[in-house]
Design an enzyme around this catalytic site. Structure first.
Site, short mmCIF file in Angstrom:
data_model
loop_
_atom_site.label_atom_id
_atom_site.label_comp_id
_atom_site.label_asym_id
_atom_site.label_seq_id
_atom_site.Cartn_x
_atom_site.Cartn_y
_atom_site.Cartn_z
N ASP A 211 0.85 -1.18 0.00
CA ASP A 211 0.00 0.00 0.00
C ASP A 211 0.89 1.25 0.00
O ASP A 211 1.79 1.37 0.84
CB ASP A 211 -0.91 0.01 1.23
N LEU A 212 0.65 2.15 -0.95
CA LEU A 212 1.44 3.37 -1.01
C LEU A 212 1.11 4.25 0.19
O LEU A 212 -0.07 4.53 0.45
CB LEU A 212 1.15 4.13 -2.31
N ASP A 254 -4.78 2.28 -4.17
CA ASP A 254 -3.32 2.30 -4.28
C ASP A 254 -2.71 1.06 -3.65
O ASP A 254 -1.55 1.07 -3.24
CB ASP A 254 -2.77 3.56 -3.61
#
Length: 339
Positions: A211-212, A254
């Site tokens: 996960d960004l 994301d």
């Protein structure tokens, strides 16, 4: 042979109408080839990046057409040079091999493991593309390949190619249009296939969820076009980093998932750490000409029996949340569930 061929054609035609997975199609074709052609063994090897990669072999246990058979799967190591498998994949034409023991003719891995002496290799077309190669193998040095046998094998391969083409079309419809990765639904289907494979073969399997960190900040500060470009860059970096038979998928927003067959223990952590490292090298160019780096949080989980896709992904997601809670920009391994 004519009656057996007609029965095989009927079975493979039904297979093309079902939503069969790739290993099931490979196995079904191998069984029909052993039954119709009467070979010791039939290999159906799917290509990845133009190279023969994932094989299913069906062996005749009784030494007679129509007898009992056994199947197994393997990952084919990439070797230097162009052997018959790669040549057929490139040229789209069949070849026969009088002596498979000649160095460089076939992958040494197959010759040694399956005792190949003579062989025939045929292309399997799915639409306009060679999607796989079929290897008809014999342990006998006296085995000849007549035109009728090869014609029958080619006809059966074409039917299996139709089934693969239909499957590919379904998967193409499940590709995330922004990143080119598998979308959520296709990822779950592939993960279910890999769990079934791991269960059959007794091999390990791991998944990573990435996960960004602070992706909302990117969209809010630089706009959604920059955010979309960043997601595409992340997807490209992940696909370039991992093996050809690993699968990268966009989990949603994301978040990305990487499916890692035949990976366990420290290797799973190392694979996840590689993703963190390569993604830290990505930078966003600011309007003032400066650059801003990104960080990623990661959760890693290994599959354990009797988990299905949902349970395995949930454990990886819990590990991801643990990484976020620990300050982001790191990885957390999911604990093995209690029996």
């Amino acid at each position: 042979m004519q009656q057996r061929l007609l029965q095989s054609v009927e079975r493979l035609a039904r297979l093309a109408q079902r939503d069969a997975g790739l290993p099931a199609i490979q196995r079904a074709l191998g069984e029909e080839l052993v039954r119709v052609v009467g070979v010791d063994q039939a290999h159906v090897i799917v290509l990845s990046g133009g190279h023969p990669a994932y094989g299913v072999v069906v062996s005749d246990l009784d030494g007679a057409a129509g007898g009992a058979s056994a199947s197994s799967e393997y990952v084919l190591r990439r070797e230097d040079g162009t052997d018959a498998l790669r040549w057929v994949a490139d040229a789209g034409q069949a070849v026969t091999i009088p002596d498979a023991r000649v160095a460089g003719t076939l992958p040494l891995q197959l010759v040694k493991t399956y005792g190949l002496r003579t062989a025939a290799v045929l292309p399997l077309h799915a639409g306009d593309t060679v999607r796989a190669v079929v290897l008809l193998g014999s342990r006998s040095e006296a085995r000849a390949w007549d035109a009728a046998e090869l014609h029958a094998a080619s006809a059966l391969s074409d039917l299996a190619g139709t089934a693969i083409a239909l499957r590919d079309a379904r998967l193409a419809a499940a590709i995330d249009p922004l990143t080119g990765c598998l979308n959520h639904g296709a990822m779950r289907e592939r993960l279910a296939e890999e769990i079934a494979r791991a269960r059959r073969q007794g091999t390990p399997l791991a998944v990573t969820i990435l996960d960004l960190d602070d992706f909302k900040h990117v969209n809010d500060t630089y706009g959604h076009p920059t955010g979309d470009a960043l997601l595409r860059h992340v997807a490209e970096a992940l696909r370039a980093e991992y093996r050809s038979f690993d699968q990268v998928a966009r989990y949603g927003g994301d978040e990305f998932v990487v499916i890692l067959p035949n990976v366990k223990g420290p290797r799973a952590d190392i694979a996840a750490a590689r993703a963190l490292r390569v993604l830290r090298e990505i930078h966003i160019t600011r309007p003032d000409g400066g650059v801003e780096g990104i960080t990623v949080s990661c959760g890693v989980a290994e599959w354990v029996e009797p988990e299905g896709p949902a349970e395995l992904l949930e454990r990886a997601d819990q590990a991801l949340r643990g990484s976020k809670a620990a300050g982001k920009d790191g990885l957390v391994r999911a604990p093995t569930p209690l029996p």
